[in-house]
Design a protein around this motif. Structure first.
Motif, PDB file in Angstrom:
ATOM      1  N   ILE A   1      34.303  19.025  50.190  1.00 38.66           N
ATOM      2  CA  ILE A   1      33.256  18.366  49.658  1.00 38.66           C
ATOM      3  C   ILE A   1      31.944  18.319  49.649  1.00 38.66           C
ATOM      4  N   ARG A   2      31.379  19.175  50.323  1.00 33.05           N
ATOM      5  CA  ARG A   2      30.032  19.727  50.360  1.00 33.05           C
ATOM      6  C   ARG A   2      29.712  20.575  49.129  1.00 33.05           C
ATOM      7  N   LEU A   3      30.694  21.030  48.663  1.00 37.03           N
ATOM      8  CA  LEU A   3      30.428  21.964  47.282  1.00 37.03           C
ATOM      9  C   LEU A   3      30.736  21.463  46.093  1.00 37.03           C
ATOM     10  N   PRO A   4      29.995  21.766  45.114  1.00 42.66           N
ATOM     11  CA  PRO A   4      30.455  21.357  43.631  1.00 42.66           C
ATOM     12  C   PRO A   4      31.523  22.623  43.312  1.00 42.66           C
ATOM     13  N   ARG A   5      32.421  21.911  42.651  1.00 43.48           N
ATOM     14  CA  ARG A   5      33.613  22.705  42.448  1.00 43.48           C
ATOM     15  C   ARG A   5      33.326  23.103  40.923  1.00 43.48           C
ATOM     16  N   GLU A   6      32.842  24.432  40.955  1.00 44.69           N
ATOM     17  CA  GLU A   6      32.153  24.880  39.283  1.00 44.69           C
ATOM     18  C   GLU A   6      33.180  26.000  39.068  1.00 44.69           C
ATOM     19  N   ALA A   7      33.392  25.979  37.928  1.00 43.61           N
ATOM     20  CA  ALA A   7      34.106  27.142  37.428  1.00 43.61           C
ATOM     21  C   ALA A   7      33.257  28.486  37.636  1.00 43.61           C
ATOM     22  N   SER A   8      33.806  29.665  37.835  1.00 42.16           N
ATOM     23  CA  SER A   8      33.180  31.109  38.153  1.00 42.16           C
ATOM     24  C   SER A   8      32.858  31.362  36.786  1.00 42.16           C
ATOM     25  N   ARG A   9      31.336  31.367  36.532  1.00 47.31           N
ATOM     26  CA  ARG A   9      31.223  31.904  35.017  1.00 47.31           C
ATOM     27  C   ARG A   9      30.306  33.295  34.969  1.00 47.31           C
ATOM     28  N   LEU A  10      30.050  33.771  36.253  1.00 43.49           N
ATOM     29  CA  LEU A  10      29.263  35.153  36.190  1.00 43.49           C
ATOM     30  C   LEU A  10      30.057  35.906  37.084  1.00 43.49           C
ATOM     31  N   VAL A  11      30.026  37.265  36.742  1.00 39.66           N
ATOM     32  CA  VAL A  11      30.419  38.529  37.518  1.00 39.66           C
ATOM     33  C   VAL A  11      29.386  39.444  37.297  1.00 39.66           C
ATOM     34  N   ASP A  12      29.301  40.376  38.323  1.00 42.68           N
ATOM     35  CA  ASP A  12      28.066  41.490  38.385  1.00 42.68           C
ATOM     36  C   ASP A  12      29.373  42.545  38.086  1.00 42.68           C
ATOM     37  N   HIS A  13      29.498  42.710  36.753  1.00 38.66           N
ATOM     38  CA  HIS A  13      30.696  43.569  36.069  1.00 38.66           C
ATOM     39  C   HIS A  13      30.327  44.991  36.838  1.00 38.66           C
ATOM     40  N   HIS A  14      29.049  45.635  36.669  1.00 39.81           N
ATOM     41  CA  HIS A  14      28.942  46.878  37.265  1.00 39.81           C
ATOM     42  C   HIS A  14      29.327  46.939  38.630  1.00 39.81           C
ATOM     43  N   LEU A  15      28.892  46.138  39.575  1.00 40.34           N
ATOM     44  CA  LEU A  15      29.178  46.143  41.100  1.00 40.34           C
ATOM     45  C   LEU A  15      30.489  45.919  41.243  1.00 40.34           C
ATOM     46  N   ALA A  16      31.327  45.021  40.481  1.00 40.89           N
ATOM     47  CA  ALA A  16      32.680  44.656  40.791  1.00 40.89           C
ATOM     48  C   ALA A  16      33.550  46.038  40.516  1.00 40.89           C
ATOM     49  N   ALA A  17      33.330  46.673  39.419  1.00 44.00           N
ATOM     50  CA  ALA A  17      34.031  47.797  39.029  1.00 44.00           C
ATOM     51  C   ALA A  17      33.664  48.818  40.055  1.00 44.00           C
ATOM     52  N   ARG A  18      32.617  49.043  40.676  1.00 39.82           N
ATOM     53  CA  ARG A  18      32.225  50.230  41.668  1.00 39.82           C
ATOM     54  C   ARG A  18      33.016  49.913  42.803  1.00 39.82           C
ATOM     55  N   LEU A  19      32.918  48.419  43.408  1.00 38.89           N
ATOM     56  CA  LEU A  19      33.469  48.138  44.638  1.00 38.89           C
ATOM     57  C   LEU A  19      35.028  48.174  44.584  1.00 38.89           C
ATOM     58  N   GLY A  20      35.674  48.002  43.217  1.00 40.08           N
ATOM     59  CA  GLY A  20      37.121  48.052  43.116  1.00 40.08           C
ATOM     60  C   GLY A  20      37.487  49.489  43.303  1.00 40.08           C
ATOM     61  N   ARG A  21      36.828  50.572  42.735  1.00 40.25           N
ATOM     62  CA  ARG A  21      37.134  51.653  42.782  1.00 40.25           C
ATOM     63  C   ARG A  21      36.981  52.153  44.331  1.00 40.25           C
ATOM     64  N   LEU A  22      36.050  51.948  45.078  1.00 41.01           N
ATOM     65  CA  LEU A  22      35.817  52.131  46.375  1.00 41.01           C
ATOM     66  C   LEU A  22      36.772  51.418  47.363  1.00 41.01           C
ATOM     67  N   TRP A  23      37.348  50.400  46.863  1.00 45.83           N
ATOM     68  CA  TRP A  23      38.486  49.791  47.506  1.00 45.83           C
ATOM     69  C   TRP A  23      39.867  50.646  47.551  1.00 45.83           C
ATOM     70  N   ARG A  24      39.807  50.904  46.306  1.00 45.71           N
ATOM     71  CA  ARG A  24      40.958  51.936  46.090  1.00 45.71           C
ATOM     72  C   ARG A  24      41.027  53.029  46.848  1.00 45.71           C
ATOM     73  N   ARG A  25      39.861  53.711  46.730  1.00 44.25           N
ATOM     74  CA  ARG A  25      39.709  55.262  47.440  1.00 44.25           C
ATOM     75  C   ARG A  25      39.810  54.878  48.775  1.00 44.25           C
ATOM     76  N   ALA A  26      39.304  53.901  49.385  1.00 41.96           N
ATOM     77  CA  ALA A  26      39.359  53.581  50.808  1.00 41.96           C
ATOM     78  C   ALA A  26      41.007  53.116  51.457  1.00 41.96           C
ATOM     79  N   TYR A  27      41.441  52.134  50.777  1.00 46.22           N
ATOM     80  CA  TYR A  27      42.655  51.691  51.170  1.00 46.22           C
ATOM     81  C   TYR A  27      43.811  51.963  50.855  1.00 46.22           C
ATOM     82  N   ARG A  28      43.774  52.754  49.374  1.00 44.02           N
ATOM     83  CA  ARG A  28      45.091  53.203  48.894  1.00 44.02           C
ATOM     84  C   ARG A  28      45.002  54.592  49.035  1.00 44.02           C
ATOM     85  N   ARG A  29      44.052  55.462  48.851  1.00 39.63           N
ATOM     86  CA  ARG A  29      43.827  56.698  48.828  1.00 39.63           C
ATOM     87  C   ARG A  29      43.493  57.564  50.350  1.00 39.63           C
ATOM     88  N   LYS A  30      43.018  56.502  50.941  1.00 37.55           N
ATOM     89  CA  LYS A  30      42.682  56.941  52.414  1.00 37.55           C
ATOM     90  C   LYS A  30      41.493  58.203  52.269  1.00 37.55           C
TER      91      LYS A  30
END
Length: 387
Positions: free
Chosen positions: A166-195
């Protein structure tokens, strides 16, 4: 009632995030967070994949239906789900799942903080992505609780009533850093799936975990100055992890070097942006020996202030507000800019180790999201970036 084991759903719940609001009906905002990956995502509990989990497991259904806003008004939590095949591939390990959650949180919160002065309403604290301690057992028959202070199996679901933070306002997630999200997603795949590139990639995910702590709201001690100073420690550490050399100790000068102007800092013709003053304004700063000086841009200069604040609190000096507000009363406190300084360090590290990402998928040859962070940092100068 015993779950139908033969009808085991394709997706499994990893964590429940009661403080995060996702609305798939509102196409203006993200309805789920996947970082462009398949087999792992964060969705609202109303999602069809989660509905199958609830139909299969009565404890899961009771658990997900037990959350309220503190006034007995029911809320729909978010759920981090993983496809059963992916879960097995990861040996059901928590590390890649936490790394995914941290990447999602940082990609969502950083742009919100960068646009704070424009009145954007979106989660600004990492507690929005905290998970509840209750977990569904593998067979779906019971709920277990896991925390450093309490371990329990077979938690009773009758009359279960759980509130969001209850300390937090429960607001809808409206913003995404699309560039950063895409790069981190590819890095996650590279590390945790492709090893592949595991050591370099894990440095990023360790840094993200510290950044997640830096993004947390600190109010356990009524906003004391030492408590606020913890933020300087976390932000400096998150950057040091990225800047550390392969051998030897990391210094603040390694961090300064990492905070150079990115290769795509020059705005494209006709973009409406001008060359940012955070690069054109320069400062001569004494080096360690005091016998030489270094030419620095604004992010580098702000980081040194942040690093000084970090040392101030680590080494037990008297806590004073001016340490966290060195730019004067007319400029925001130092920690206000820390998230965008970190975004620059993260971008620089990604560009250094995986430069092809800028010219590969999703048309991300230019980091257009970066201009919001430049505008944010420029507030330290009182100069907007838009012409």
């Amino acid at each position: 009632m015993t779950p139908n084991v033969d009808g085991r759903p394709e997706w499994e719940p990893a964590f429940v995030l009661p403080n995060l609001m996702l609305d798939p009906e509102d196409t203006r905002f993200p309805g789920e967070f996947s970082l462009g990956l398949d087999g792992i995502t964060i969705v609202p509990a109303s999602d069809a994949r989660v509905a199958k989990i609830r139909a299969w497991s009565p404890p899961a259904d009771e658990f997900l239906g037990s959350f309220h806003d503190g006034h007995d008004k029911s809320i729909t939590p978010a759920v981090l789900i993983v496809s059963r095949d992916r879960f097995i591939d990861m040996a059901r390990a928590a590390k890649p799942i936490i790394s995914f959650r941290n990447a999602v949180a940082v990609s969502s919160i950083l742009p919100t903080r960068a646009r704070a002065s424009n009145g954007w309403s979106s989660p600004s604290w990492s507690q929005a992505f905290d998970y509840n301690a209750l977990e569904l057992s593998l067979d779906g028959r019971r709920l277990d609780i896991r925390s450093p202070a309490l371990q329990g199996y077979g938690v009773l679901t009758d009359g279960l009533s759980l509130s969001r933070d209850i300390r937090l306002p429960r607001e809808a997630s409206r913003l995404v850093d699309h560039h950063l999200a895409a790069r981190l997603g590819r890095l996650w795949r590279r590390a945790y799936r492709r090893k592949r590139d595991i050591r370099s990639a894990e440095r990023v995910f360790r840094s993200l975990e510290v950044a997640y702590e830096a993004l947390a709201m600190r109010s356990r001690h009524y906003d004391s100055v030492p408590e606020a100073g913890l933020g300087a420690i976390y932000w400096s550490t998150a950057i040091e992890i990225l800047a550390a050399p392969s051998k030897g100790r990391v210094t603040k000068w390694h961090c300064v070097k990492l905070l150079r102007a990115p290769g795509d800092a020059e705005p494209p013709p006709g973009s409406g942006f001008r060359k940012s003053p955070i690069w054109t304004r320069r400062w001569w700063v004494p080096m360690e020996s005091k016998k030489s000086r270094c030419h620095m841009n604004l992010p580098q200069r702000l980081f040194l202030r942040l690093y000084d604040a970090r040392n101030h609190f680590v080494h037990g000096h008297e806590a004073k507000k001016r340490v966290l507000a060195p730019l004067g009363s007319n400029v925001s406190p130092l920690l206000y800019f820390a998230s965008s300084i970190y975004r620059l360090a993260l971008k620089s590290y990604l560009d250094e180790h995986w430069p092809c990402a800028l010219a590969s998928h999703d048309g991300l040859w230019l980091d257009l999201d970066w201009f919001d962070y430049e505008d944010h940092l420029a507030e330290a100068l009182g100069e907007p970036l838009l012409v």
